[in-house]
Design an enzyme around this catalytic site. Structure first.
Site, PDB file in Angstrom:
ATOM      1  N   SER A   8       0.841  -1.195   0.000  1.00 51.58           N
ATOM      2  CA  SER A   8       0.000   0.000   0.000  1.00 51.58           C
ATOM      3  C   SER A   8       0.875   1.244   0.000  1.00 51.58           C
ATOM      4  O   SER A   8       1.630   1.499   0.935  1.00 51.58           O
ATOM      5  CB  SER A   8      -0.910   0.008   1.228  1.00 51.58           C
ATOM      6  OG  SER A   8      -1.453   1.308   1.374  1.00 51.58           O
ATOM      7  N   ASP A  35      -4.743   3.587  -2.195  1.00 54.16           N
ATOM      8  CA  ASP A  35      -5.871   3.912  -1.312  1.00 54.16           C
ATOM      9  C   ASP A  35      -6.417   5.293  -1.634  1.00 54.16           C
ATOM     10  O   ASP A  35      -5.764   6.306  -1.376  1.00 54.16           O
ATOM     11  CB  ASP A  35      -5.414   3.884   0.149  1.00 54.16           C
ATOM     12  CG  ASP A  35      -5.173   2.472   0.626  1.00 54.16           C
ATOM     13  OD1 ASP A  35      -6.130   1.682   0.625  1.00 54.16           O
ATOM     14  OD2 ASP A  35      -4.025   2.164   0.997  1.00 54.16           O
ATOM     15  N   MET A  37      -9.135   8.071  -0.766  1.00 54.76           N
ATOM     16  CA  MET A  37     -10.029   8.464   0.336  1.00 54.76           C
ATOM     17  C   MET A  37     -10.589   9.857   0.068  1.00 54.76           C
ATOM     18  O   MET A  37      -9.843  10.747  -0.347  1.00 54.76           O
ATOM     19  CB  MET A  37      -9.251   8.496   1.648  1.00 54.76           C
ATOM     20  CG  MET A  37      -8.555   7.202   1.973  1.00 54.76           C
ATOM     21  SD  MET A  37      -7.632   7.364   3.511  1.00 54.76           S
ATOM     22  CE  MET A  37      -6.834   5.750   3.560  1.00 54.76           C
ATOM     23  N   MET A  68     -12.195   4.301  -1.001  1.00 54.26           N
ATOM     24  CA  MET A  68     -12.928   4.574   0.237  1.00 54.26           C
ATOM     25  C   MET A  68     -13.632   5.904   0.017  1.00 54.26           C
ATOM     26  O   MET A  68     -13.283   6.939   0.604  1.00 54.26           O
ATOM     27  CB  MET A  68     -11.944   4.610   1.416  1.00 54.26           C
ATOM     28  CG  MET A  68     -11.472   3.216   1.805  1.00 54.26           C
ATOM     29  SD  MET A  68      -9.888   3.213   2.665  1.00 54.26           S
ATOM     30  CE  MET A  68      -8.791   3.291   1.264  1.00 54.26           C
ATOM     31  N   MET A 137     -11.510  -5.815   5.325  1.00 51.39           N
ATOM     32  CA  MET A 137     -10.780  -4.773   6.051  1.00 51.39           C
ATOM     33  C   MET A 137     -10.500  -5.277   7.464  1.00 51.39           C
ATOM     34  O   MET A 137     -11.423  -5.650   8.185  1.00 51.39           O
ATOM     35  CB  MET A 137     -11.611  -3.487   6.121  1.00 51.39           C
ATOM     36  CG  MET A 137     -11.648  -2.663   4.845  1.00 51.39           C
ATOM     37  SD  MET A 137     -10.024  -2.275   4.156  1.00 51.39           S
ATOM     38  CE  MET A 137      -9.267  -1.342   5.494  1.00 51.39           C
ATOM     39  N   GLY A 142      -9.116   4.245   6.730  1.00 49.18           N
ATOM     40  CA  GLY A 142      -8.837   5.682   6.818  1.00 49.18           C
ATOM     41  C   GLY A 142      -7.371   6.008   7.033  1.00 49.18           C
ATOM     42  O   GLY A 142      -6.904   7.060   6.617  1.00 49.18           O
ATOM     43  N   GLY A 144      -3.125   4.375   7.616  1.00 46.32           N
ATOM     44  CA  GLY A 144      -2.155   3.296   7.676  1.00 46.32           C
ATOM     45  C   GLY A 144      -1.644   3.137   9.101  1.00 46.32           C
ATOM     46  O   GLY A 144      -1.917   3.965   9.977  1.00 46.32           O
ATOM     47  N   GLY A 145      -0.937   2.067   9.347  1.00 46.50           N
ATOM     48  CA  GLY A 145      -0.251   1.883  10.626  1.00 46.50           C
ATOM     49  C   GLY A 145      -1.139   1.533  11.809  1.00 46.50           C
ATOM     50  O   GLY A 145      -0.725   1.687  12.964  1.00 46.50           O
ATOM     51  N   ASP A 175      -6.555  -6.329   4.295  1.00 48.01           N
ATOM     52  CA  ASP A 175      -5.948  -4.994   4.288  1.00 48.01           C
ATOM     53  C   ASP A 175      -6.071  -4.364   5.667  1.00 48.01           C
ATOM     54  O   ASP A 175      -7.183  -4.154   6.153  1.00 48.01           O
ATOM     55  CB  ASP A 175      -6.683  -4.159   3.222  1.00 48.01           C
ATOM     56  CG  ASP A 175      -6.139  -2.757   3.077  1.00 48.01           C
ATOM     57  OD1 ASP A 175      -5.078  -2.443   3.644  1.00 48.01           O
ATOM     58  OD2 ASP A 175      -6.798  -1.968   2.362  1.00 48.01           O
ATOM     59  N   GLY A 177      -2.999  -3.582   9.014  1.00 48.88           N
ATOM     60  CA  GLY A 177      -2.228  -4.220  10.086  1.00 48.88           C
ATOM     61  C   GLY A 177      -1.606  -5.559   9.699  1.00 48.88           C
ATOM     62  O   GLY A 177      -1.283  -6.365  10.567  1.00 48.88           O
TER      63      GLY A 177
HETATM   64  C1  DX5 Z   1      -6.483   1.732   5.364  1.00 47.99           C
HETATM   65  C2  DX5 Z   1      -6.018   1.386   3.973  1.00 47.99           C
HETATM   66  C3  DX5 Z   1      -4.876   0.448   3.958  1.00 47.99           C
HETATM   67  C4  DX5 Z   1      -3.637   0.928   4.644  1.00 47.99           C
HETATM   68  C5  DX5 Z   1      -2.927  -0.283   5.161  1.00 47.99           C
HETATM   69  O1  DX5 Z   1      -7.650   2.434   5.293  1.00 47.99           O
HETATM   70  O2  DX5 Z   1      -7.060   0.800   3.230  1.00 47.99           O
HETATM   71  O3  DX5 Z   1      -4.582   0.004   2.636  1.00 47.99           O
HETATM   72  O4  DX5 Z   1      -2.779   1.678   3.818  1.00 47.99           O
HETATM   73  O5  DX5 Z   1      -1.859   0.153   5.906  1.00 47.99           O
HETATM   74  P1  DX5 Z   1      -1.167  -0.752   7.037  1.00 47.99           P
HETATM   75  O6  DX5 Z   1      -0.619  -1.960   6.357  1.00 47.99           O
HETATM   76  O7  DX5 Z   1      -0.096   0.168   7.532  1.00 47.99           O
HETATM   77  O8  DX5 Z   1      -2.204  -1.077   8.071  1.00 47.99           O
HETATM   78 ZN    ZN Z   2      -6.511  -0.217   1.285  1.00 46.63          ZN
END
Ligand code: DX5
Ligand code: ZN
Length: 216
Positions: A8, A35, A37, A68, A137, A142, A144-145, A175, A177
């Site tokens: 991602s 991604d 958003m 999203m 999901m 929304g 990452g991390g 997708d 964590g």
């Molecule tokens: C979250 C996104 C993910 C995100 C995953 O809303 O859809 O694709 O970038 O990031 P990690 O792997 O850091 O959880």
């Molecule tokens: Zn994603």
């Protein structure tokens, strides 16, 4: 089929986007996860067409866009023109999901349908045979991390059973964590496509992490 790694880009260094894409081009990742958003469906805004079109110029890998956004139907053709190969919409954002899936197919892209962590699996039961992929999901979308929501593993197993019981070949993507410490379990539960952002781009050797996820 070997499993697919879809890094991602959300956690990449956007001041060095072309170097980040070069790294992905050298890596064993087969797809690149984008991604999108809108600040309405999720409480964050990421990037849109100019970035996706730039990425398309820098790589031949499969572009896997995760929308999203509300009313995704309005932009299906634009994503196809931008060079997206797999277009995933959130089931919660689609009032006429069956129609949306057909429109994506008519635009010559593969179709994914994403489910938020609280959305029952039955929401995709009637489209399992027309979607190419279901995205589970494993965080609230929304950002990452975030930390992997542990109940997602059981959801993946149950979805895999629904797909196998009907002898379908619908892919399962996960997708949120995803990292080296849980990826093997996710593959064993039936995942075909692993999305990972922070685990890859937050590491000092992202190419190595991709390779380790690929070799699992
Ligand atoms: C979250 C996104 C993910 C995100 C995953 O809303 O859809 O694709 O970038 O990031 P990690 O792997 O850091 O959880
Ligand atoms: Zn994603």
């Amino acid at each position: 089929m070997p499993h697919i790694i879809s890094p991602s880009l959300l956690t990449a260094d956007f001041t060095n986007l072309s170097q980040e894409i070069d790294m992905l081009n050298r890596s064993q990742a087969q797809w690149i996860h984008l991604d999108v958003m809108d600040g309405v469906f999720v409480p964050n805004i990421s990037f849109g067409f100019p970035v996706i079109e730039s990425v398309r110029k820098l790589t031949d890998k499969i572009l896997d866009a995760h929308l999203m956004i509300v009313e995704p139907d309005r932009y299906i053709e634009r994503f196809a023109s931008a060079g997206v190969n797999v277009l995933t919409v959130q089931a919660e954002a689609c009032i006429h999901l069956n129609r949306t899936i057909h429109r994506i197919k008519e635009s010559r892209m593969k179709t994914g349908v994403a489910l938020n962590p609280h959305t029952p699996l039955v929401m995709v039961e009637e489209v399992l045979d027309i979607a190419d992929m279901i995205l589970i999901m494993s965080v609230n979308p929304g950002f990452g991390g975030q930390t992997f929501i542990s109940g997602s593993l059981d959801r993946i197993s149950r979805l895999k059973k629904m797909i196998d019981d009907r002898q379908l070949s619908t892919l399962i993507q996960v997708d949120g964590g995803v990292a080296l410490n849980n990826a093997k379990e996710l593959l064993n539960a039936g995942c075909d496509v692993l999305v990972a952002g922070n685990a890859i781009f937050g590491n000092e050797n992202p190419e190595q992490v991709i390779s380790e996820l690929y070799e699992l």
